[in-house]
Motif scaffolding. Sequence first.
Motif, PDB file in Angstrom:
ATOM      1  N   VAL A  34       0.924  -1.277   0.059  1.00 18.20           N
ATOM      2  CA  VAL A  34      -0.008   0.307  -0.032  1.00 18.20           C
ATOM      3  C   VAL A  34       0.814   1.367  -0.042  1.00 18.20           C
ATOM      4  O   VAL A  34       0.797   2.361  -0.884  1.00 18.20           O
ATOM      5  CB  VAL A  34      -1.040  -0.183   1.226  1.00 18.20           C
ATOM      6  N   GLU A  35       1.808   1.279   1.027  1.00 19.18           N
ATOM      7  CA  GLU A  35       2.831   2.556   0.945  1.00 19.18           C
ATOM      8  C   GLU A  35       3.427   2.684  -0.543  1.00 19.18           C
ATOM      9  O   GLU A  35       3.479   3.889  -0.899  1.00 19.18           O
ATOM     10  CB  GLU A  35       3.924   2.178   1.929  1.00 19.18           C
ATOM     11  N   ASN A  36       3.815   1.519  -1.251  1.00 21.13           N
ATOM     12  CA  ASN A  36       4.481   1.564  -2.356  1.00 21.13           C
ATOM     13  C   ASN A  36       3.443   2.176  -3.687  1.00 21.13           C
ATOM     14  O   ASN A  36       3.821   3.074  -4.492  1.00 21.13           O
ATOM     15  CB  ASN A  36       5.224   0.455  -2.808  1.00 21.13           C
ATOM     16  N   VAL A  37       2.282   1.580  -3.572  1.00 16.16           N
ATOM     17  CA  VAL A  37       1.277   1.959  -4.514  1.00 16.16           C
ATOM     18  C   VAL A  37       0.947   3.551  -4.620  1.00 16.16           C
ATOM     19  O   VAL A  37       0.801   4.204  -5.329  1.00 16.16           O
ATOM     20  CB  VAL A  37      -0.035   1.145  -4.456  1.00 16.16           C
ATOM     21  N   ASP A  72      -3.541   5.368   3.588  1.00 15.43           N
ATOM     22  CA  ASP A  72      -4.264   5.935   2.592  1.00 15.43           C
ATOM     23  C   ASP A  72      -4.841   4.723   1.505  1.00 15.43           C
ATOM     24  O   ASP A  72      -5.017   5.107   0.194  1.00 15.43           O
ATOM     25  CB  ASP A  72      -3.494   7.046   1.492  1.00 15.43           C
ATOM     26  N   ALA A  73      -4.806   3.610   2.200  1.00 13.35           N
ATOM     27  CA  ALA A  73      -5.866   2.606   1.236  1.00 13.35           C
ATOM     28  C   ALA A  73      -7.157   3.129   1.295  1.00 13.35           C
ATOM     29  O   ALA A  73      -7.719   3.818   2.106  1.00 13.35           O
ATOM     30  CB  ALA A  73      -5.648   1.052   2.010  1.00 13.35           C
ATOM     31  N   PRO A  97      -0.239   7.389  -7.311  1.00 13.54           N
ATOM     32  CA  PRO A  97      -1.338   8.125  -6.167  1.00 13.54           C
ATOM     33  C   PRO A  97      -2.616   8.088  -6.807  1.00 13.54           C
ATOM     34  O   PRO A  97      -3.505   8.340  -5.722  1.00 13.54           O
ATOM     35  CB  PRO A  97      -0.611   9.449  -6.193  1.00 13.54           C
ATOM     36  N   HIS A  98      -2.972   7.879  -7.988  1.00  9.57           N
ATOM     37  CA  HIS A  98      -4.254   8.042  -8.413  1.00  9.57           C
ATOM     38  C   HIS A  98      -4.960   6.721  -8.472  1.00  9.57           C
ATOM     39  O   HIS A  98      -6.344   6.705  -8.572  1.00  9.57           O
ATOM     40  CB  HIS A  98      -4.463   8.856  -9.809  1.00  9.57           C
ATOM     41  N   VAL A  99      -4.362   5.646  -8.331  1.00  8.18           N
ATOM     42  CA  VAL A  99      -5.009   4.433  -8.413  1.00  8.18           C
ATOM     43  C   VAL A  99      -5.847   4.066  -7.220  1.00  8.18           C
ATOM     44  O   VAL A  99      -5.279   4.126  -6.106  1.00  8.18           O
ATOM     45  CB  VAL A  99      -4.193   3.248  -8.852  1.00  8.18           C
ATOM     46  N   GLN A 100      -7.086   3.497  -7.401  1.00  4.19           N
ATOM     47  CA  GLN A 100      -8.050   3.101  -6.156  1.00  4.19           C
ATOM     48  C   GLN A 100      -7.474   1.600  -5.850  1.00  4.19           C
ATOM     49  O   GLN A 100      -7.146   0.634  -6.364  1.00  4.19           O
ATOM     50  CB  GLN A 100      -9.187   2.865  -6.569  1.00  4.19           C
ATOM     51  N   MET A 101      -7.328   1.569  -4.504  1.00  5.42           N
ATOM     52  CA  MET A 101      -6.955   0.336  -3.902  1.00  5.42           C
ATOM     53  C   MET A 101      -7.706  -0.409  -2.906  1.00  5.42           C
ATOM     54  O   MET A 101      -8.582   0.171  -2.308  1.00  5.42           O
ATOM     55  CB  MET A 101      -5.486   0.397  -3.064  1.00  5.42           C
TER      56      MET A 101
END
Length: 597
Positions: free
Chosen positions: A488-491, A517-518, A496-500
């Motif tokens: 999650v940190e790396n994504v 920020d998940a 930054p704009h991709v939904q997880m």
Amino acid sequence: MAADGNTSQLVGIVTLLGAAVVGVPLFKRLGLGAVLGYLAAGLVIGPFGMGLLTDAQTIIHVAELGVVMFLFVIGLEMKPSHLWGLRGQIFGLGSMQVVLSALLLTGVGVSFGFPWQVAFVSGAGFVLTSTAIVMQVLAERGDLHAPQGQRIVSILLFEDLLIVPLLAVVAFLAPADAAAASASASPLWQRIGVAVLSLGALVAAGRWLLNPMFQVLARAKAREVMTAAALLVVLGAALLMEWGGLSMALGAFVAGVLLSESSFRHQLEADIEPFRGLLLGLFFLGVGMALNLEVVGRNWPLIVAGVLALMVGKALCIYLVARFAKSPHAEAMDRAILMAQGGEFAFVLFTEALKLRVMDAEVNANMTAIVVLSMALTPLVVVLYKRWARADALSLDGVEAPQDLQGNVLIIGFGRVGQIASQGPLAKGVQLSIIDNDPDTIRAAALYGFKVYYGDGARPDILHAAGAKHAQAIVVCVDDKAAATRIVENVRRECPHVQMVVRAFDREHALELVRQDADHVVRETFESAMVMARQTLKVIGVDDGEADLLLEQVRSRDAERFALETAGGMFAGRALVLGNIEHIAPPRHDDEARKQG
């Protein structure tokens, strides 16, 4: 006097329990495993340590019942049809490993200058692997019912069957006067006949007696009598096999297999489990106590050389047989290291050889020390191999690294959660990109038509190669809290704009993921527990509408508590329940909140 004797026995019991309670947690905390903890504790309190207890052989003899119970539990998990399906592994793989190992280890004994008769008995005894050590390690790793674990269990079963023919060979190798005395006591044909009759009686009792007996006891509704009956079955089967000259563990295993399709199987397993664990630990304590440091100190060059030569020779044979049977390199290495020791049946064989004067007392003492040392070293070698084995020791045959993937949804981790999570997007026709860092999982998925790429989702370069920046959603399904948090940190940093959508282990992990920020966090047990709650309400008479309303209230209260917990952690977030996932909205700064009212 009687009181003094009782006190002495109580002191011994307290000493054993105290050693286990101190030693096992300490060694597990050090990452060395429970088996090594028991062995070390036994050595410390034994006659060659602090001398608190001296009768190691009696403890081992009693505690062998732990091995017996372990085999009974394994038998309960193996239906006769499944066991029949393993016949090729039991007799094919097992016989190949035993024959090759016995020949090589006999050669090792001859090279040490022993007569071939002594070398054969010593080598054949060392071939018989420790069922207790191997089963415990497999159970701790969770591999007992995996395919590789089943192959190891098959070989162990074949070795258990060998004890009778090996005892017959020892009688054949004995001097004429000793063999005559043995033959006059019990001819070979008679011993074989008794063994067959014992096995037949056990099978007959299992098919026509045990289930009716448990049905009668179940109607009596006396829990303690059911426990007593479970112990009676295990110990009775073991005793019957011992009378027949066979392995007690084999008898318990057969009894377990015969009860594997019984409706009382789970009850039997629950009743036996506490006794099994305690007695198996006691067995390892006894083995640690039995290590004769005086013999080791007096003959240490021979014993150290013997341990190394026999363990390396046996491991080499096991590895070659595994590779010949088309096992991957990693599995062959694991089996070779895990089964490279001698076992408890070696003591039986050496005792018989000493009684029939095939080997003398000094050789018997040295070989016993060699077997005990090999049993003590195995858990340590397994731990060291696991820690220091090269990462590329895993077979990567048929596995590809990701490169410029373009899927709309990227799934990281394709275990039991990832496989189910993929079904929704697949049903919609969405293009998926899937990565996992377990080659076995990737190969297994390929059998069902899934293309899974090899890679660690916590690495930025792997994320780029897997198309993370082009994906509409990234679904993190890894079964590792720390790894999920790193991903999650790396994504969030790289994309930054991709939904997880992230799998959380528990509530605390969910809070941690929110702070990273998940976008959407799903607690892995939450939804299944809610389904169980709804079904429970329906069972007790609640209609569908009221059940849905009650569960909606539960969800609402849970979301409110989660929002309070995030706020209490200096995180201004809000938790909402949307459909089948718990949605955690990202934090908003105060000025943004004011703009939105």
